[in-house]
Design an enzyme around this catalytic site. Structure first.
Site, PDB file in Angstrom:
ATOM      1  N   LYS A   1       0.611  -1.238   0.069  1.00 25.88           N
ATOM      2  CA  LYS A   1      -0.266   0.320   0.255  1.00 25.88           C
ATOM      3  C   LYS A   1       1.158   1.127   0.074  1.00 25.88           C
ATOM      4  O   LYS A   1       2.261   1.045   0.417  1.00 25.88           O
ATOM      5  CB  LYS A   1      -0.850   0.102   0.648  1.00 25.88           C
ATOM      6  CG  LYS A   1      -1.641   0.988   1.042  1.00 25.88           C
ATOM      7  CD  LYS A   1      -3.171   0.374   2.658  1.00 25.88           C
ATOM      8  CE  LYS A   1      -3.883   2.263   2.363  1.00 25.88           C
ATOM      9  NZ  LYS A   1      -4.637   1.981   3.820  1.00 25.88           N
TER      10      LYS A   1
ATOM     11  N   SER B   1      -9.088   1.809   3.029  1.00 29.23           N
ATOM     12  CA  SER B   1      -8.431   2.827   1.895  1.00 29.23           C
ATOM     13  C   SER B   1      -7.166   1.655   1.093  1.00 29.23           C
ATOM     14  O   SER B   1      -6.662   2.054   0.972  1.00 29.23           O
ATOM     15  CB  SER B   1      -7.762   3.985   2.463  1.00 29.23           C
ATOM     16  OG  SER B   1      -6.739   2.769   4.145  1.00 29.23           O
TER      17      SER B   1
ATOM     18  N   SER C   1     -10.018  -0.663   6.371  1.00 33.51           N
ATOM     19  CA  SER C   1      -9.290  -0.361   5.922  1.00 33.51           C
ATOM     20  C   SER C   1      -8.731  -1.023   4.771  1.00 33.51           C
ATOM     21  O   SER C   1      -8.176  -1.411   3.972  1.00 33.51           O
ATOM     22  CB  SER C   1      -8.986   0.325   5.644  1.00 33.51           C
ATOM     23  OG  SER C   1      -9.166   1.881   5.687  1.00 33.51           O
TER      24      SER C   1
END
Length: 470
Positions: free
Chosen positions: A80, A155, A179
């Protein structure tokens, strides 16, 4: 190559160790798939093709000379884009960080590399990670591999999309209110939100330091629970940069020793009402566990309404005010999603020190009360959210229909520091995956993984997105 693109990362590593396939071949196959699918999905922020090829050549030479190989040797992973990888951009979805380049690897990245993993690139996020839709002004929106008109979640939406589409064998996300678990659920893969302190958050932006650092964690994502576990075992362990870091040894469970474990089907009016298909997926998971010898029954958990209010106090007003101060003077450069979050999170009166201190104390008391209720029922089953992936643009912070209502099943775990695993169980009538959440008590992450794996094994083989077959 017959097993590409959806072979498990642990199987890829085994094939490489057995010299049945070369790390160079594996990396090239993934890079070609990324080249084809990136224009459709927009999962990647940065692709380090040259670096991946160099890592693959080194990995191949190690195999050929009979060197001792790590557990993830040659496995292609993604990270990420809010987690530091030396030399890579780390924008966290923001124009304000478009020129930020990480100077060093986060500890978890160093551990993955030491285990032999090959890092392909990093993946897209909403700005500053505060939405369940991955879209921003810097790199745009990420689409769901199951249906491009739908969100991949947030996210860690870029990470989930890349893994689900076979562009990556696994990777790392982060989770402050769902997330990891929500994108995994939306995209039909697995993800673990660990107990704070199990995997060091050092090198993550925003940094997880201070009196509410327990709210956000970093954790593994992959297509199977076995792969999630393999990543967790490599990344877990103490680190001096993480104040919550705990030297907890990794435990292995055999399913046989879990037979008879009491598992509760979570019930609470505070969580809202999931769709019938979502509730049916939880019921199916419960039935599968019963058939494998687990004791499964309804479980009423009290005080979650206050836990959710407290989660929002920290995730909303506290974090929102920190973000508002950090972007002062640059408001014209932030995304509409971040504007909406800030408008909702900072609309009330300023937070006082007395309010913050009392909230921290109440959080600890609520955590203790939930643990008391779970004393004889160490594992819970629940939805991840009220429904499957929404269409692009339909996620919001609006009262009554927004994230504070649809994502409550995931959010309370971050208030108390409970581990949770999302595992795909069903597919909706629209053809979208539905995950089920397996929840355990703090520091019993491996128990949650073991129960999730029992569900997965009873469910049958993992199903790829129909739009992107092998």
């Amino acid at each position: 190559m017959s097993f590409f693109p959806y072979h498990a990362l642990t199987e890829i590593a085994q094939e490489i160790r057995s010299k049945n396939v070369s790390p160079v071949e594996i990396v090239e196959l993934h890079l070609k798939r990324i080249e084809v699918l990136q224009p459709k999905l927009n999962a990647f922020v940065h692709l380090d093709a040259d670096g991946a090829r160099q890592q693959a050549c080194v990995a191949e030479k190690s195999v050929m000379r009979g060197a001792q190989l790590g557990s993830l040797h040659g496995a292609p992973l993604t990270i990420k884009s809010c987690i530091g990888v030396a030399g890579w951009p780390c924008p966290a979805g923001s124009l304000l960080r478009k020129d930020h380049v990480a100077k060093q690897d986060a500890p978890l990245v160093s551990r993955l590399k030491s285990a032999g993993a090959i890092l392909l690139g990093n993946t897209n996020t909403p700005e500053f990670l505060v939405a369940y839709e991955t879209d921003n002004l810097l790199t745009g929106k990420t689409s769901n591999p199951w249906d491009l008109a739908h969100s991949s979640g947030g996210s860690s939406g870029g990470e989930a999309a890349a893994i689900a589409a076979g562009c990556s064998a696994g990777g790392v996300g982060s989770d402050g209110g769902g997330s990891i678990r929500v994108p995994a659920h939306f995209c039909g893969i697995c993800g673990l939100k660990p107990t704070p302190g199990r995997v060091p958050g050092t090198g993550h932006f925003p940094p997880g330091a201070g009196a509410f650092s327990w709210i956000g964690v970093v954790g593994p994502m992959a297509r199977t629970i076995a792969d999630v576990r393999a990543l967790f075992e490599v990344m877990a362990g103490p680190d001096a940069g993480d104040a919550l870091s705990a030297p907890v040894p990794v435990r292995a469970y055999r399913e046989g020793e879990l037979r008879g474990t009491r598992i509760g089907i979570l019930e609470s009016e505070a969580l809202g009402v999931a769709t019938p298909e979502t509730r049916a997926a939880v019921a199916r998971a419960a039935k599968l566990l019963c058939e494998r010898g687990f004791t499964v029954e309804p479980f009423q958990l009290n005080c979650l309404d206050r836990a959710l209010d407290l989660w929002w106090f920290f995730f909303g007003p506290v974090i929102g005010n920190l973000i508002r101060h950090s972007i002062a003077g640059h408001e014209n450069q932030i995304s509409p999603m971040l504007c909406e979050y800030l408008s909702c999170a900072t609309s009330g009166n300023s937070i006082t020190l007395d309010q913050f201190t009392k909230a921290c104390a109440e959080r600890d008391l609520l955590r203790a009360e939930i643990l008391r209720q779970m004393q004889d029922t160490p594992v819970l089953l629940s939805p991840v959210s009220t429904g499957p992936a929404f269409r692009h643009g339909q996620g919001n912070y609006s009262p009554g229909t927004g994230y504070r209502d649809t994502m409550r099943f995931s959010q309370w775990l971050n208030l108390g520091g409970f581990p949770g695993v999302s595992v795909p169980v069903a597919v909706s009538n629209e053809g979208l995956p539905i995950g089920v959440q397996v929840i355990a008590r703090p520091f019993e992450d491996e128990l949650a993984l073991a129960v999730a794996e029992a569900i997965e094994q009873a469910r049958g083989p993992w199903q790829p997105p129909p739009a992107f077959p092998a």
